[in-house]
Design a protein around this motif. Structure first.
Motif, PDB file in Angstrom:
ATOM      1  N   GLN A   1     -14.526  14.204 -22.495  1.00  0.00           N
ATOM      2  CA  GLN A   1     -15.953  14.453 -23.040  1.00  0.00           C
ATOM      3  C   GLN A   1     -17.199  14.862 -22.205  1.00  0.00           C
ATOM      4  O   GLN A   1     -17.957  14.693 -22.235  1.00  0.00           O
ATOM      5  CB  GLN A   1     -15.711  12.358 -22.795  1.00  0.00           C
ATOM      6  CG  GLN A   1     -17.529  11.784 -23.330  1.00  0.00           C
ATOM      7  CD  GLN A   1     -17.918  12.075 -24.817  1.00  0.00           C
ATOM      8  OE1 GLN A   1     -16.704  12.218 -25.650  1.00  0.00           O
ATOM      9  NE2 GLN A   1     -18.671  12.370 -25.147  1.00  0.00           N
ATOM     10  N   SER A  50      -3.122  22.961 -13.399  1.00  0.00           N
ATOM     11  CA  SER A  50      -4.151  22.270 -14.836  1.00  0.00           C
ATOM     12  C   SER A  50      -5.021  22.230 -15.486  1.00  0.00           C
ATOM     13  O   SER A  50      -6.039  23.088 -14.785  1.00  0.00           O
ATOM     14  CB  SER A  50      -4.170  20.656 -14.685  1.00  0.00           C
ATOM     15  OG  SER A  50      -4.681  20.489 -13.709  1.00  0.00           O
ATOM     16  N   ARG A  52     -14.689  17.980  -9.317  1.00  0.00           N
ATOM     17  CA  ARG A  52     -14.742  16.842 -11.039  1.00  0.00           C
ATOM     18  C   ARG A  52     -15.404  16.032  -9.901  1.00  0.00           C
ATOM     19  O   ARG A  52     -15.800  14.687 -10.835  1.00  0.00           O
ATOM     20  CB  ARG A  52     -12.865  17.207 -10.286  1.00  0.00           C
ATOM     21  CG  ARG A  52     -12.690  15.987 -11.533  1.00  0.00           C
ATOM     22  CD  ARG A  52     -11.318  15.807 -12.039  1.00  0.00           C
ATOM     23  NE  ARG A  52     -11.216  14.392 -13.354  1.00  0.00           N
ATOM     24  CZ  ARG A  52      -9.853  14.736 -14.050  1.00  0.00           C
ATOM     25  NH1 ARG A  52      -8.668  15.298 -13.443  1.00  0.00           N
ATOM     26  NH2 ARG A  52      -9.731  14.038 -14.901  1.00  0.00           N
ATOM     27  N   GLU A  82      -7.272  20.208 -16.627  1.00  0.00           N
ATOM     28  CA  GLU A  82      -8.250  19.658 -15.222  1.00  0.00           C
ATOM     29  C   GLU A  82      -8.911  20.171 -14.292  1.00  0.00           C
ATOM     30  O   GLU A  82     -10.017  20.546 -14.107  1.00  0.00           O
ATOM     31  CB  GLU A  82      -7.843  18.558 -15.899  1.00  0.00           C
ATOM     32  CG  GLU A  82      -7.465  17.066 -16.681  1.00  0.00           C
ATOM     33  CD  GLU A  82      -6.393  17.774 -17.667  1.00  0.00           C
ATOM     34  OE1 GLU A  82      -6.024  16.705 -18.816  1.00  0.00           O
ATOM     35  OE2 GLU A  82      -5.650  18.754 -17.411  1.00  0.00           O
ATOM     36  N   SER A  83      -8.355  20.396 -14.084  1.00  0.00           N
ATOM     37  CA  SER A  83      -8.421  20.872 -12.497  1.00  0.00           C
ATOM     38  C   SER A  83      -9.184  22.718 -11.945  1.00  0.00           C
ATOM     39  O   SER A  83     -10.084  22.826 -11.289  1.00  0.00           O
ATOM     40  CB  SER A  83      -7.204  22.043 -11.842  1.00  0.00           C
ATOM     41  OG  SER A  83      -6.164  22.803 -12.226  1.00  0.00           O
ATOM     42  N   GLU A 126      -1.815  17.454 -24.063  1.00  0.00           N
ATOM     43  CA  GLU A 126      -2.222  16.285 -23.702  1.00  0.00           C
ATOM     44  C   GLU A 126      -3.541  16.437 -22.415  1.00  0.00           C
ATOM     45  O   GLU A 126      -3.130  16.599 -20.616  1.00  0.00           O
ATOM     46  CB  GLU A 126      -1.842  14.554 -22.999  1.00  0.00           C
ATOM     47  CG  GLU A 126      -2.976  13.707 -23.219  1.00  0.00           C
ATOM     48  CD  GLU A 126      -2.409  13.589 -25.646  1.00  0.00           C
ATOM     49  OE1 GLU A 126      -3.933  12.479 -25.426  1.00  0.00           O
ATOM     50  OE2 GLU A 126      -1.491  13.756 -26.087  1.00  0.00           O
ATOM     51  N   ILE A 127      -4.761  16.752 -23.068  1.00  0.00           N
ATOM     52  CA  ILE A 127      -5.491  16.521 -21.571  1.00  0.00           C
ATOM     53  C   ILE A 127      -6.223  14.931 -21.653  1.00  0.00           C
ATOM     54  O   ILE A 127      -6.180  14.464 -22.352  1.00  0.00           O
ATOM     55  CB  ILE A 127      -7.298  17.522 -22.529  1.00  0.00           C
ATOM     56  CG1 ILE A 127      -6.085  18.562 -22.408  1.00  0.00           C
ATOM     57  CG2 ILE A 127      -8.112  17.826 -21.664  1.00  0.00           C
ATOM     58  CD1 ILE A 127      -5.886  19.460 -21.879  1.00  0.00           C
ATOM     59  N   ASP A 128      -7.178  15.246 -20.623  1.00  0.00           N
ATOM     60  CA  ASP A 128      -7.373  13.934 -20.222  1.00  0.00           C
ATOM     61  C   ASP A 128      -8.918  13.691 -21.286  1.00  0.00           C
ATOM     62  O   ASP A 128      -9.758  14.266 -21.304  1.00  0.00           O
ATOM     63  CB  ASP A 128      -8.350  13.825 -18.769  1.00  0.00           C
ATOM     64  CG  ASP A 128      -8.798  12.500 -18.191  1.00  0.00           C
ATOM     65  OD1 ASP A 128      -9.531  12.272 -18.153  1.00  0.00           O
ATOM     66  OD2 ASP A 128      -7.747  12.196 -17.125  1.00  0.00           O
ATOM     67  N   ARG A 129      -9.080  12.394 -21.752  1.00  0.00           N
ATOM     68  CA  ARG A 129     -10.026  12.397 -22.448  1.00  0.00           C
ATOM     69  C   ARG A 129     -11.771  11.950 -21.800  1.00  0.00           C
ATOM     70  O   ARG A 129     -12.221  13.146 -22.539  1.00  0.00           O
ATOM     71  CB  ARG A 129      -9.670  11.003 -23.040  1.00  0.00           C
ATOM     72  CG  ARG A 129      -8.762  11.118 -24.090  1.00  0.00           C
ATOM     73  CD  ARG A 129      -9.332   9.203 -24.697  1.00  0.00           C
ATOM     74  NE  ARG A 129      -7.851   9.280 -25.886  1.00  0.00           N
ATOM     75  CZ  ARG A 129      -7.194   8.119 -26.669  1.00  0.00           C
ATOM     76  NH1 ARG A 129      -8.383   7.211 -26.636  1.00  0.00           N
ATOM     77  NH2 ARG A 129      -6.585   7.974 -27.512  1.00  0.00           N
ATOM     78  N   GLU A 130     -11.159  11.704 -20.222  1.00  0.00           N
ATOM     79  CA  GLU A 130     -12.975  12.022 -19.794  1.00  0.00           C
ATOM     80  C   GLU A 130     -13.616  13.273 -19.472  1.00  0.00           C
ATOM     81  O   GLU A 130     -14.442  13.480 -19.636  1.00  0.00           O
ATOM     82  CB  GLU A 130     -12.466  11.504 -18.201  1.00  0.00           C
ATOM     83  CG  GLU A 130     -13.766  11.142 -17.317  1.00  0.00           C
ATOM     84  CD  GLU A 130     -13.775  10.457 -16.013  1.00  0.00           C
ATOM     85  OE1 GLU A 130     -14.740  10.943 -15.329  1.00  0.00           O
ATOM     86  OE2 GLU A 130     -12.482  10.470 -15.700  1.00  0.00           O
ATOM     87  N   VAL A 131     -12.453  14.566 -19.522  1.00  0.00           N
ATOM     88  CA  VAL A 131     -12.573  15.496 -19.305  1.00  0.00           C
ATOM     89  C   VAL A 131     -13.345  16.126 -20.321  1.00  0.00           C
ATOM     90  O   VAL A 131     -13.764  16.667 -20.839  1.00  0.00           O
ATOM     91  CB  VAL A 131     -11.897  16.226 -18.273  1.00  0.00           C
ATOM     92  CG1 VAL A 131     -11.348  17.794 -18.499  1.00  0.00           C
ATOM     93  CG2 VAL A 131     -10.754  15.823 -17.435  1.00  0.00           C
TER      94      VAL A 131
END
Length: 404
Positions: A379, A263, A272, A265-266, A372-377
């Motif tokens: 930011q 992913s 992380r 994110e990873s 869709e990407i994690d919003r925290e990532v």
């Protein structure tokens, strides 16, 4: 009956002789007229061939030195005479030089329509485009005129920034000649030498500019010194884009080819939990523009580089193309009349040409839907890039608004 006298014999002989002289006279006249027509064309007076795109208004049609192609009673394709000279060999050269789309690390097919016509749109070909390379002239090239030159301008970056769109838009200009495939000379093939590199370039006539684009040059440490060694006067163009959006676009392209990759994110983080960004991942590394620019400024003054906004290239293509034409010392021929916005694709397209069944738009591989990407990532990435962006704004003297 008495045989004909001397006068009758003379008349009988004179008739075929006069016909023979008349035939020779006609042949000489035809030869003379043909020669005059050839010189007429060489003098660039022939304007029977169309320009590449329609869209200029009728009020410009009467300008001196410009050729006209009727695109309807209210819309004419108006081009300088130089544009008329570019078209004739397009189909022939497309058949000879069409190259396979796609190279390692390069961009993918850019245009939906891949068969040019004499009244067709901009030529483009090779890796990153499925459209043919536009020829520089008509009769001049039939006579092997023009020559291959090392590029006077290079689009050096960045990947997924909009370099293919910029190059194809520029190729509409009659005074721009560009190789379609990415040469990758200054990063992968430098050992092959400048003669090999020059031979990749299209022929140009006097007053035309030779260009190429290879986005990976911008992040290649050796590229600035190598280009400077070729010519210190080379003009450099960099298309930049919000580094976060660019990274996601880069990942999306890779994902389309390798669905089994981890992913986004990873891949973004080394750790992380600790929030450590993995700057060794190329999708992240490319967006640290200030770091890469430092290497270029050791060899080229900032005034010899133009930074094009990838966002504005979509929202205002004519405006950005105006800046590029000024930077290259070209007359502003490409204007807003050449574009329309395709709402479905979300990109600008070149208006379709007379006799063409489709407009020239970015191809199916462009404008992919991002995952869709994690919003925290997202930011955390914005926080990571912010200081580098601010430094880049300071170095270039231009605020691209990515941190607004």
């Amino acid at each position: 009956m008495a045989p004909p006298g001397p006068a009758g014999a003379h008349l009988a002989t004179a008739e075929p002789l006069s016909r023979s002289i008349f035939r020779k006279f006609l042949l000489m006249l035809c030869s003379l007229l043909t020669s005059l027509y050839v010189f007429y064309c060489l003098a660039e007076r022939c304007q029977t061939l169309s320009g590449p795109v329609v869209g200029l208004s009728g009020e410009e049609a009467g300008a001196p030195g410009r050729g006209v192609l009727a695109g309807g009673p209210r819309e004419l394709a108006v081009w300088p005479a130089a544009a008329q000279r570019k078209r004739f060999l397009q189909l022939l050269q497309w058949r000879r030089h069409r190259r396979p789309a796609g190279r390692d690390g390069g961009e993918e097919a850019a245009w939906e329509e891949d068969t040019p016509s004499l009244t067709g749109g901009p030529g483009g070909s090779g890796a990153g485009s499925s459209v043919a390379e536009a020829p520089p002239g008509t009769l001049a090239l039939l006579l092997d005129e023009g020559s291959k030159q090392l590029p006077q301008a290079i689009i050096i970056g960045v990947k997924k920034g909009g370099t293919r769109a910029l190059l194809e838009f520029l190729r509409v200009h009659p005074d721009v000649r560009a190789v379609g495939a990415e040469p990758h000379f200054f990063d992968r093939s430098y050992h092959k030498g400048l003669d090999w590199y020059r031979d990749l370039m299209p022929r140009t006539l006097d007053g035309q500019i030779t260009m190429e684009k290879t986005p990976s040059y911008f992040i290649t440490r050796e590229a600035p010194a190598r280009i400077s060694a070729m010519s210190k006067d080379t003009k450099l163009i960099v298309v930049v884009r919000d580094p976060v959006t660019r990274a996601i676009s880069d990942y999306t392209q890779t994902l389309s080819k390798r669905p089994d990759i981890p992913s986004f994110e990873s891949l973004t983080f080394k750790n992380r939990t600790a929030g450590l960004i993995d700057t060794s991942w190329s999708a992240i590394q490319i967006g640290i523009y200030a770091k890469h620019l430092e290497h270029w400024l050791r060899h080229f003054p900032i005034g010899q580089m133009l930074f094009v906004s990838g966002e504005r290239l979509i929202s205002d293509p004519a405006g950005e193309l105006g800046r590029v034409q000024d930077f290259l010392g070209l007359k502003r021929i490409i204007t807003d009349k050449h574009f329309y916005f395709n709402k479905t694709k979300g990109f600008p397209c070149l208006k379709k040409a007379e006799g063409s069944s489709k407009p020239h738009c970015l191809g199916k591989t462009k404008g992919r839907t991002h995952p869709e990407i994690d919003r925290e990532v997202v930011q955390r990435l914005r926080d990571f890039y912010r200081p580098f962006n601010l430094k880049f704004y300071q170095m270039t003297g231009h605020d691209f608004g990515w941190d607004a």
